[in-house]
Design a protein around this motif. Structure first.
Motif, PDB file in Angstrom:
ATOM      1  N   THR A 150      31.196  -7.105  78.027  1.00 37.36           N
ATOM      2  CA  THR A 150      29.776  -7.143  77.187  1.00 37.36           C
ATOM      3  C   THR A 150      29.877  -6.192  76.065  1.00 37.36           C
ATOM      4  O   THR A 150      29.742  -7.066  74.912  1.00 37.36           O
ATOM      5  N   LEU A 151      30.334  -5.569  76.229  1.00 35.59           N
ATOM      6  CA  LEU A 151      30.040  -4.511  75.035  1.00 35.59           C
ATOM      7  C   LEU A 151      31.659  -4.704  73.941  1.00 35.59           C
ATOM      8  O   LEU A 151      31.287  -4.858  72.880  1.00 35.59           O
ATOM      9  N   LEU A 169      39.918   1.495  74.720  1.00 40.29           N
ATOM     10  CA  LEU A 169      38.654   1.789  75.646  1.00 40.29           C
ATOM     11  C   LEU A 169      39.428   0.524  77.229  1.00 40.29           C
ATOM     12  O   LEU A 169      39.532   0.987  77.981  1.00 40.29           O
ATOM     13  N   PHE A 170      39.928  -0.664  76.460  1.00 41.77           N
ATOM     14  CA  PHE A 170      40.712  -0.745  77.452  1.00 41.77           C
ATOM     15  C   PHE A 170      41.645  -1.149  78.998  1.00 41.77           C
ATOM     16  O   PHE A 170      41.196  -0.876  79.863  1.00 41.77           O
ATOM     17  N   LEU A 171      42.577   0.102  77.832  1.00 39.96           N
ATOM     18  CA  LEU A 171      43.945   0.354  78.617  1.00 39.96           C
ATOM     19  C   LEU A 171      43.287   1.800  79.418  1.00 39.96           C
ATOM     20  O   LEU A 171      43.435   2.203  80.313  1.00 39.96           O
ATOM     21  N   PHE A 172      41.750   2.607  78.375  1.00 38.62           N
ATOM     22  CA  PHE A 172      42.041   3.867  79.382  1.00 38.62           C
ATOM     23  C   PHE A 172      40.675   3.485  80.754  1.00 38.62           C
ATOM     24  O   PHE A 172      40.698   4.044  81.672  1.00 38.62           O
ATOM     25  N   THR A 173      40.147   2.210  80.530  1.00 35.59           N
ATOM     26  CA  THR A 173      39.104   2.128  81.428  1.00 35.59           C
ATOM     27  C   THR A 173      39.833   1.617  82.254  1.00 35.59           C
ATOM     28  O   THR A 173      39.530   1.551  84.449  1.00 35.59           O
ATOM     29  N   HIS A 174      40.988   0.111  82.583  1.00 37.37           N
ATOM     30  CA  HIS A 174      42.145   0.020  83.373  1.00 37.37           C
ATOM     31  C   HIS A 174      42.897   1.030  84.370  1.00 37.37           C
ATOM     32  O   HIS A 174      42.951   1.363  85.162  1.00 37.37           O
TER      33      HIS A 174
END
Length: 218
Positions: A150-151, A169-174
């Motif tokens: 969404t973001l 942020l994609f990397l840290f989320t995963h």
């Protein structure tokens, strides 16, 4: 997320990870087409097909003796983890070469970053929905990746700052999601995300260098 479910289609027994990959590619392709148009969806589809072909037929390299002994086994097996990374590398290199030929347009960078976030997010969501895991693990995984998608949808086109922030942020989320899953951080999907981030960051740097060079000429 470990594979706990298998699907039988006639004589084929397919792990849920295969199904998740195919559905993630299909869903992402549709979303990319709706958001960016047919031309962008065309290069996404070309890269996806190249990835699937290399992944599938890389079994010739990873298990040559099996193919020699039983040629039809090529229909039932793929190149495994090595084949996965070979297919992914081939697809990403093809995309980077295409963007280089087009002088690294910003619009293509935005579409690339959006696509890699969407592809991995949809894959992760499907995997936790069809495989066994603790309820809290499923909820956290789905909520975080839905929030990330969404973001990304809302912010990816705003500025180059948002583009690089969303990439990491994609990397840290995963990484966080991997830590709460049974396989931990030593899982292929997280390595795939790492490759995605490296590719996206490289495209980001080259795109901005091209933009700076164009502005200097003006």
């Amino acid at each position: 997320m470990p594979v706990t479910e298998w699907f039988i289609i006639k004589s084929l027994t397919i792990p849920s990870s295969w199904l998740a990959v195919l559905l993630a590619i299909l869903i992402t392709g549709i979303i990319v087409w709706r958001k960016f148009g047919k031309e962008t969806e065309d290069w996404f589809s070309d890269a996806a097909i190249l990835f699937l072909l290399v992944w599938k037929f890389s079994v010739v390299l990873t298990d040559f003796k099996l193919i020699i002994d039983s040629p039809l086994s090529i229909l039932y097996f793929n190149g495994g983890r090595l084949g996965l990374f070979l297919g992914l590398s081939a697809a990403l290199l093809k995309l980077l070469w295409r963007f280089r030929q087009k002088n690294w347009p910003v619009s293509e960078l935005v579409a690339l970053l959006f696509s890699i976030v969407m592809l991995q997010s949809v894959y992760q969501i499907i995997m936790v929905l069809v495989n066994e895991a603790l309820l809290w693990q499923k909820i956290i995984t789905v909520v975080l990746f839905v929030a990330l998608v969404t973001l990304t949808w809302l912010k990816i086109s705003i500025s180059s700052t948002w583009q690089i922030q969303l990439t990491f942020l994609f990397l840290f989320t995963h990484i966080f999601v991997a830590l709460i899953q049974p396989q931990g951080i030593l899982q292929s999907p997280l390595f795939v995300t790492g490759i995605f981030v490296i590719c996206g960051s490289l495209a980001y740097v080259l795109t901005n260098k091209q933009l700076e060079f164009t502005e200097e000429k003006l």
